[in-house]
Scaffold this motif. Structure first.
Motif, PDB file in Angstrom:
ATOM      1  N   UNK B  33       0.828  -1.198   0.000  1.00 23.01           N
ATOM      2  CA  UNK B  33       0.000   0.000   0.000  1.00 23.01           C
ATOM      3  C   UNK B  33       0.864   1.251   0.000  1.00 23.01           C
ATOM      4  N   UNK B  35       0.207   5.360   1.080  1.00 17.82           N
ATOM      5  CA  UNK B  35      -0.685   6.342   1.664  1.00 17.82           C
ATOM      6  C   UNK B  35      -0.012   7.709   1.603  1.00 17.82           C
ATOM      7  N   UNK B  43      -3.423   9.853   7.456  1.00 20.32           N
ATOM      8  CA  UNK B  43      -3.049   9.226   6.181  1.00 20.32           C
ATOM      9  C   UNK B  43      -4.291   8.938   5.347  1.00 20.32           C
ATOM     10  N   UNK B  45      -5.491   6.787   1.678  1.00 24.36           N
ATOM     11  CA  UNK B  45      -5.105   5.729   0.748  1.00 24.36           C
ATOM     12  C   UNK B  45      -4.811   6.276  -0.636  1.00 24.36           C
ATOM     13  N   UNK B  48      -2.849   0.342  -4.067  1.00 29.14           N
ATOM     14  CA  UNK B  48      -2.604  -1.016  -3.578  1.00 29.14           C
ATOM     15  C   UNK B  48      -2.136  -1.862  -4.746  1.00 29.14           C
ATOM     16  N   UNK B  87       3.675   7.223   2.753  1.00 29.08           N
ATOM     17  CA  UNK B  87       3.909   6.057   3.591  1.00 29.08           C
ATOM     18  C   UNK B  87       3.762   4.781   2.779  1.00 29.08           C
ATOM     19  N   UNK B  91       1.589  -5.734   3.484  1.00 27.79           N
ATOM     20  CA  UNK B  91       0.660  -6.621   4.198  1.00 27.79           C
ATOM     21  C   UNK B  91       1.310  -7.991   4.314  1.00 27.79           C
ATOM     22  N   UNK B  95      -1.912 -10.795   7.408  1.00 23.23           N
ATOM     23  CA  UNK B  95      -2.723  -9.646   7.001  1.00 23.23           C
ATOM     24  C   UNK B  95      -2.546  -8.471   7.955  1.00 23.23           C
ATOM     25  N   UNK B  96      -1.331  -8.349   8.478  1.00 24.88           N
ATOM     26  CA  UNK B  96      -0.984  -7.190   9.292  1.00 24.88           C
ATOM     27  C   UNK B  96      -0.146  -6.240   8.431  1.00 24.88           C
ATOM     28  N   UNK B  97      -0.426  -4.949   8.556  1.00 22.16           N
ATOM     29  CA  UNK B  97       0.333  -3.964   7.805  1.00 22.16           C
ATOM     30  C   UNK B  97       1.625  -3.618   8.534  1.00 22.16           C
ATOM     31  N   UNK B  99       4.572  -0.903   8.410  1.00 18.93           N
ATOM     32  CA  UNK B  99       4.697   0.449   7.872  1.00 18.93           C
ATOM     33  C   UNK B  99       6.141   0.933   7.818  1.00 18.93           C
ATOM     34  N   UNK B 100       6.471   1.632   6.739  1.00 21.15           N
ATOM     35  CA  UNK B 100       7.706   2.387   6.702  1.00 21.15           C
ATOM     36  C   UNK B 100       7.541   3.681   7.483  1.00 21.15           C
TER      37      UNK B 100
END
Lengths: 112, 109
Positions: B33, B35, B43, B45, B48, B87, B91, B95-97, B99-100
């Motif tokens: 993803x 953002x 943030x 979207x 994807x 950002x 995933x 199914x956990x994101x 993040x940078x």
């Protein structure tokens, strides 16, 4: 229009106090999340829920708790606030496993 | 461990093109993803990608190479309103994101 709202938007509290941040969404999404955002870090997951009565710990859950008694709300409670919990907190919701996240406007918490 | 790397800050000129890179290492992969986050805001979207290749959406395009663990966000015809943090998030198999830390993009006239 459907939305996700957080309150309060800004809060200053003292070390040791209990604080609750509210999150309310009207999309009827099953999935809800709490993140904190600090300079130099990505969004870090605190707790999440995939439905009513379901709660799960994220990577930085120590000192935080949540409850999910209905679809719309996921309040975040800091049991005894610490200065390390000074941050911007974002609530988010999503429809499914791969759904995009919809974020609330954020709650800026300062713990003195 | 799981990790997302993206540049901390980039500067570009109004009207130009900029490419923001993101590399990821995750336990499993279910998509990437992007953002956008304006200062002091939430943030929102942008895109994807789950399959290799380029996805174009107006002035913004996002590319994914699963074999290289690499993605980029391409912004064309830059406008001052594009000044924001971007950002990248992957995933994972649960199914956990992940993040940078975000790339702050500064647009100069």
């Amino acid at each position: 229009d459907a939305e996700i709202t957080q309150s309060p938007r800004h809060k200053i509290t003292e070390t040791g106090r209990q604080v609750t941040l509210a999150c309310h969404q009207t999309w009827n999404h099953n999935n809800m999340f709490w993140y904190r955002q600090d300079l130099g870090h990505g969004l870090r997951l605190i707790h999440y829920s995939y439905g009513v009565q379901d709660t799960n710990k994220g990577e930085v859950s120590d000192g935080y708790s949540v409850s999910r008694s209905n679809t719309e709300d996921l309040p975040l409670t800091l049991e005894s606030a610490a200065s390390s919990q000074t941050s911007v907190y974002f609530c988010a919701s999503s429809k499914g496993d791969v759904g995009e996240l919809f974020f609330g406007e954020g709650s800026r918490l300062t713990v003195l | 461990g799981q990790n997302i790397d993206q540049p901390t800050e980039m500067t570009a000129t109004e009207g130009a093109i900029v490419q923001i890179n993101c590399t990821y290492q995750t336990s499993g992969f279910n998509g990437l993803f992007w953002y956008q986050q304006h200062a002091g805001e939430a943030p929102t979207f942008l895109s994807y990608n789950v399959l290799d290749g380029l996805e174009e959406k107006g002035r913004f395009s996002s590319f994914l190479s699963r074999s290289k663990g690499y993605s980029y966000l391409l912004l064309k015809e830059l406008q001052m309103k594009d000044s924001a943090s971007y950002l990248c998030a992957a995933l994972d198999s649960n199914y956990q994101l992940i993040w940078g830390a975000g790339t702050k993009l500064i647009i100069k006239p």
